[in-house]
Design a protein around this motif. Structure first.
Motif, PDB file in Angstrom:
ATOM      1  N   LEU A  11       0.821  -1.211   0.000  1.00 55.25           N
ATOM      2  CA  LEU A  11       0.000   0.000   0.000  1.00 55.25           C
ATOM      3  C   LEU A  11       0.855   1.261   0.000  1.00 55.25           C
ATOM      4  O   LEU A  11       0.431   2.296  -0.511  1.00 55.25           O
ATOM      5  CB  LEU A  11      -0.941  -0.006   1.204  1.00 55.25           C
ATOM      6  CG  LEU A  11      -2.005  -1.097   1.194  1.00 55.25           C
ATOM      7  CD1 LEU A  11      -2.738  -1.132   2.519  1.00 55.25           C
ATOM      8  CD2 LEU A  11      -2.967  -0.915   0.041  1.00 55.25           C
ATOM      9  N   ASP A  12       2.060   1.173   0.545  1.00 52.95           N
ATOM     10  CA  ASP A  12       2.976   2.309   0.556  1.00 52.95           C
ATOM     11  C   ASP A  12       3.820   2.388  -0.716  1.00 52.95           C
ATOM     12  O   ASP A  12       4.636   3.292  -0.861  1.00 52.95           O
ATOM     13  CB  ASP A  12       3.913   2.226   1.769  1.00 52.95           C
ATOM     14  CG  ASP A  12       3.190   2.443   3.086  1.00 52.95           C
ATOM     15  OD1 ASP A  12       2.086   3.034   3.070  1.00 52.95           O
ATOM     16  OD2 ASP A  12       3.725   2.027   4.128  1.00 52.95           O
ATOM     17  N   GLY A  13       3.626   1.427  -1.633  1.00 50.10           N
ATOM     18  CA  GLY A  13       4.382   1.413  -2.880  1.00 50.10           C
ATOM     19  C   GLY A  13       5.829   0.998  -2.707  1.00 50.10           C
ATOM     20  O   GLY A  13       6.696   1.380  -3.488  1.00 50.10           O
ATOM     21  N   GLU A  36      -9.179  -5.499   4.461  1.00 52.18           N
ATOM     22  CA  GLU A  36      -8.080  -4.967   5.271  1.00 52.18           C
ATOM     23  C   GLU A  36      -7.356  -3.851   4.519  1.00 52.18           C
ATOM     24  O   GLU A  36      -7.032  -2.814   5.095  1.00 52.18           O
ATOM     25  CB  GLU A  36      -7.103  -6.078   5.644  1.00 52.18           C
ATOM     26  CG  GLU A  36      -6.028  -5.609   6.593  1.00 52.18           C
ATOM     27  CD  GLU A  36      -5.161  -6.737   7.105  1.00 52.18           C
ATOM     28  OE1 GLU A  36      -4.062  -6.412   7.592  1.00 52.18           O
ATOM     29  OE2 GLU A  36      -5.565  -7.908   7.042  1.00 52.18           O
ATOM     30  N   ALA A  37      -7.128  -4.046   3.241  1.00 56.16           N
ATOM     31  CA  ALA A  37      -6.480  -3.010   2.427  1.00 56.16           C
ATOM     32  C   ALA A  37      -7.344  -1.760   2.380  1.00 56.16           C
ATOM     33  O   ALA A  37      -6.838  -0.637   2.477  1.00 56.16           O
ATOM     34  CB  ALA A  37      -6.212  -3.540   1.019  1.00 56.16           C
ATOM     35  N   ILE A  43      -7.858   4.839   6.558  1.00 57.59           N
ATOM     36  CA  ILE A  43      -7.106   5.456   7.650  1.00 57.59           C
ATOM     37  C   ILE A  43      -6.096   6.454   7.094  1.00 57.59           C
ATOM     38  O   ILE A  43      -5.947   7.559   7.614  1.00 57.59           O
ATOM     39  CB  ILE A  43      -6.407   4.376   8.506  1.00 57.59           C
ATOM     40  CG1 ILE A  43      -7.452   3.571   9.279  1.00 57.59           C
ATOM     41  CG2 ILE A  43      -5.377   4.996   9.445  1.00 57.59           C
ATOM     42  CD1 ILE A  43      -6.907   2.323   9.930  1.00 57.59           C
ATOM     43  N   ARG A  44      -5.424   6.072   6.035  1.00 59.11           N
ATOM     44  CA  ARG A  44      -4.418   6.947   5.435  1.00 59.11           C
ATOM     45  C   ARG A  44      -5.045   8.222   4.876  1.00 59.11           C
ATOM     46  O   ARG A  44      -4.465   9.303   4.969  1.00 59.11           O
ATOM     47  CB  ARG A  44      -3.681   6.226   4.312  1.00 59.11           C
ATOM     48  CG  ARG A  44      -2.659   7.136   3.636  1.00 59.11           C
ATOM     49  CD  ARG A  44      -1.928   6.475   2.516  1.00 59.11           C
ATOM     50  NE  ARG A  44      -1.084   5.434   3.068  1.00 59.11           N
ATOM     51  CZ  ARG A  44      -0.945   4.236   2.521  1.00 59.11           C
ATOM     52  NH1 ARG A  44      -1.574   3.941   1.421  1.00 59.11           N
ATOM     53  NH2 ARG A  44      -0.172   3.339   3.067  1.00 59.11           N
ATOM     54  N   ARG A  49      -9.030  14.341   4.487  1.00 58.28           N
ATOM     55  CA  ARG A  49     -10.443  14.712   4.443  1.00 58.28           C
ATOM     56  C   ARG A  49     -10.781  15.744   5.513  1.00 58.28           C
ATOM     57  O   ARG A  49     -11.700  16.537   5.351  1.00 58.28           O
ATOM     58  CB  ARG A  49     -11.325  13.478   4.607  1.00 58.28           C
ATOM     59  CG  ARG A  49     -11.328  12.584   3.392  1.00 58.28           C
ATOM     60  CD  ARG A  49     -12.436  11.558   3.468  1.00 58.28           C
ATOM     61  NE  ARG A  49     -12.411  10.801   4.706  1.00 58.28           N
ATOM     62  CZ  ARG A  49     -11.917   9.570   4.847  1.00 58.28           C
ATOM     63  NH1 ARG A  49     -11.398   8.971   3.817  1.00 58.28           N
ATOM     64  NH2 ARG A  49     -11.956   8.966   6.013  1.00 58.28           N
ATOM     65  N   ARG A  50     -10.054  15.738   6.615  1.00 57.83           N
ATOM     66  CA  ARG A  50     -10.311  16.681   7.700  1.00 57.83           C
ATOM     67  C   ARG A  50      -9.779  18.072   7.397  1.00 57.83           C
ATOM     68  O   ARG A  50     -10.244  19.044   7.956  1.00 57.83           O
ATOM     69  CB  ARG A  50      -9.693  16.187   9.002  1.00 57.83           C
ATOM     70  CG  ARG A  50     -10.424  15.030   9.572  1.00 57.83           C
ATOM     71  CD  ARG A  50      -9.867  14.681  10.917  1.00 57.83           C
ATOM     72  NE  ARG A  50     -10.764  13.725  11.544  1.00 57.83           N
ATOM     73  CZ  ARG A  50     -10.899  13.617  12.824  1.00 57.83           C
ATOM     74  NH1 ARG A  50     -10.210  14.379  13.632  1.00 57.83           N
ATOM     75  NH2 ARG A  50     -11.732  12.734  13.316  1.00 57.83           N
TER      76      ARG A  50
END
Length: 51
Positions: A11-13, A36-37, A43-44, A49-50
């Protein structure tokens, strides 16, 4: 290969091309790992978004 061991790196490449392909194929077929992915990606992206 145990996808759980390399999922975060994927996921982090940070995986090599062959491993990335194998994980991608696995994620298409395995609902549990795919979920899970998705959770990791949510989460990342939450801080962005905030903002």
């Amino acid at each position: 290969m145990q996808v759980a061991r390399v999922l975060q790196k994927y996921l982090d490449g940070e995986t090599d091309e062959a491993t990335a392909r194998r994980v991608a194929v696995h994620l298409e077929d395995c609902r549990r790992c795919g979920l899970e992915a998705s959770v990791h990606q949510e989460i990342r992206s939450a801080p962005a978004r905030r903002a």
